[in-house]
Motif scaffolding. Sequence first.
Motif, PDB file in Angstrom:
ATOM      1  N   GLN A 150       7.971 -11.202  -5.828  1.00 19.07           N
ATOM      2  CA  GLN A 150       8.570 -10.193  -6.540  1.00 19.07           C
ATOM      3  C   GLN A 150       9.358 -10.546  -7.916  1.00 19.07           C
ATOM      4  O   GLN A 150      10.411 -11.152  -7.651  1.00 19.07           O
ATOM      5  CB  GLN A 150       9.172  -9.025  -5.687  1.00 19.07           C
ATOM      6  N   ASN A 151       8.869 -10.100  -9.060  1.00 22.32           N
ATOM      7  CA  ASN A 151       9.615 -10.644 -10.209  1.00 22.32           C
ATOM      8  C   ASN A 151       9.953 -11.980 -10.408  1.00 22.32           C
ATOM      9  O   ASN A 151      10.813 -12.416 -10.834  1.00 22.32           O
ATOM     10  CB  ASN A 151      10.705  -9.936 -10.281  1.00 22.32           C
ATOM     11  N   ASN A 152       9.045 -12.692  -9.526  1.00 24.95           N
ATOM     12  CA  ASN A 152       9.208 -14.218  -9.653  1.00 24.95           C
ATOM     13  C   ASN A 152       7.942 -15.140 -10.169  1.00 24.95           C
ATOM     14  O   ASN A 152       7.028 -15.239  -9.618  1.00 24.95           O
ATOM     15  CB  ASN A 152       9.482 -14.656  -8.074  1.00 24.95           C
ATOM     16  N   ILE A 208       7.856 -10.280  -1.159  1.00 26.45           N
ATOM     17  CA  ILE A 208       9.104 -10.343  -1.297  1.00 26.45           C
ATOM     18  C   ILE A 208       9.420 -11.678  -2.274  1.00 26.45           C
ATOM     19  O   ILE A 208       9.986 -11.700  -3.213  1.00 26.45           O
ATOM     20  CB  ILE A 208       9.989 -10.287  -0.310  1.00 26.45           C
ATOM     21  N   LEU A 209       8.787 -12.799  -1.773  1.00 29.82           N
ATOM     22  CA  LEU A 209       9.223 -13.947  -2.593  1.00 29.82           C
ATOM     23  C   LEU A 209       8.598 -14.128  -3.873  1.00 29.82           C
ATOM     24  O   LEU A 209       8.772 -14.405  -4.843  1.00 29.82           O
ATOM     25  CB  LEU A 209       8.315 -15.126  -1.726  1.00 29.82           C
ATOM     26  N   ALA A 228      12.910 -13.612   3.447  1.00 29.55           N
ATOM     27  CA  ALA A 228      12.518 -13.855   2.206  1.00 29.55           C
ATOM     28  C   ALA A 228      13.213 -13.338   0.898  1.00 29.55           C
ATOM     29  O   ALA A 228      13.385 -13.714  -0.102  1.00 29.55           O
ATOM     30  CB  ALA A 228      11.054 -13.074   2.047  1.00 29.55           C
ATOM     31  N   GLY A 229      14.027 -12.154   1.253  1.00 23.20           N
ATOM     32  CA  GLY A 229      14.869 -11.626   0.415  1.00 23.20           C
ATOM     33  C   GLY A 229      16.093 -12.593  -0.179  1.00 23.20           C
ATOM     34  O   GLY A 229      16.435 -12.599  -1.208  1.00 23.20           O
ATOM     35  N   ARG A 230      16.549 -13.490   0.921  1.00 20.45           N
ATOM     36  CA  ARG A 230      17.459 -14.353   0.315  1.00 20.45           C
ATOM     37  C   ARG A 230      17.005 -15.612  -0.439  1.00 20.45           C
ATOM     38  O   ARG A 230      17.681 -16.117  -1.092  1.00 20.45           O
ATOM     39  CB  ARG A 230      18.001 -14.906   1.615  1.00 20.45           C
ATOM     40  N   SER A 274      16.029 -19.854   3.438  1.00 22.66           N
ATOM     41  CA  SER A 274      16.490 -18.825   3.739  1.00 22.66           C
ATOM     42  C   SER A 274      18.136 -18.835   4.034  1.00 22.66           C
ATOM     43  O   SER A 274      19.117 -17.979   3.527  1.00 22.66           O
ATOM     44  CB  SER A 274      16.070 -17.971   4.700  1.00 22.66           C
ATOM     45  N   ARG A 316      14.350 -15.260  -2.736  1.00 24.75           N
ATOM     46  CA  ARG A 316      13.870 -14.459  -4.026  1.00 24.75           C
ATOM     47  C   ARG A 316      14.172 -15.091  -5.214  1.00 24.75           C
ATOM     48  O   ARG A 316      15.031 -15.677  -5.576  1.00 24.75           O
ATOM     49  CB  ARG A 316      14.295 -12.958  -3.997  1.00 24.75           C
ATOM     50  N   ARG A 317      12.991 -15.504  -5.988  1.00 19.70           N
ATOM     51  CA  ARG A 317      13.005 -15.928  -7.268  1.00 19.70           C
ATOM     52  C   ARG A 317      13.141 -17.732  -7.123  1.00 19.70           C
ATOM     53  O   ARG A 317      13.274 -18.229  -8.276  1.00 19.70           O
ATOM     54  CB  ARG A 317      13.992 -15.484  -8.254  1.00 19.70           C
TER      55      ARG A 317
END
Length: 346
Positions: A270-272, A267-268, A238-240, A118, A242-243
């Motif tokens: 999401q779209n990943n 979040i991890l 988690a947002g940092r 992160s 992402r993907r």
Amino acid sequence: MGTLSLSDFKEVRIPAPWGHISGRWYGNRTERPILAIHGWLDNLGTFDRLIPLLPDYIGVLCIDLPGHGRSSRLQPGLHYNMYDYIYIIPRIMKEYGWSKVSLMGHSLGGIISFFYTSLAPNTVDMVISLDILLPRPLGDPRMALAQVAQEMDKHLVEEDRQEEGNLHEPPSYTLSQLTKVLAKGSYNSVTPEFAKHLLYRQVAKSQLYPDRFFFSRDGRVKYYHSMPVETGLAAEMAGRIRRKPYLIIKGSRSPYVGVECGEPMSILGQNNPHFEFYEVEGGTHHVHLHAAEECARYIVPFIRHHRPPTLTSWSLTSKEQQLSLNEKRRAQERFFEISKNKRSKL
């Protein structure tokens, strides 16, 4: 392609201001390896059963954290804490000149991996997290504060025992007794059958009692500082990430990937398409030790996909191809549904 061998390794000593970090570099030593970090009170032996199941084109550098295994202890007067352990990762990267790092961590090692990723997501190319994501919730604040106060006193007692000239040894046991002590201390997550994988790097022969041994790790690590991460911070971390390719394997009998992980895992993922979550039925916290084959079933194709061999003529085996996207999705949906149901009862 074959698999790694436990006998094919190089002992390493990575210099540090307080001494050195010990490790074993398994397999390929011409390319950047996966950096494997063990859990609290364990050592690099925790990966002994998993290593021989991993593909041999990759290297794996397993380390002992400071105060554990055969790594140096911190100087007298210092206190171990989770946040300082994070700095071990960039220190090792600097030593070997890596601009990127691949991480595999169990328990404390998995928390360290999440925190570091992160903070420096552009330097991490994949993460394998074994039965962990975040520190466990605080629980009753009064009990938590009482525990910290008690551990502070115990830390000072341990520090006094280690003072120069003080000849007190830690409690010593026969080897048979040590396996039972280890099993009890891990809530039987490390059964006597598998205790040998951890004991060979963390016991010393007693100078007072023949045929007895004691734990040689720094007694102060038992009282290391770990604070839970509040929900908003966990989501931001988690947002940092992402993907990012992120694999989490949970033991079904373990509480360490609980409802508090629901939002950051969502979040991890999401779209990943590179996020994967699996649960090993009957698995305890040391799921990678007692269910190594089942864990490898998920880890090997993950490694092959995100750290493929440099050769162009390779393919997954039919067994590895069985891990379809639908299976990944079903495993993730089961976890999030359980998390949702638990939250609804609060």
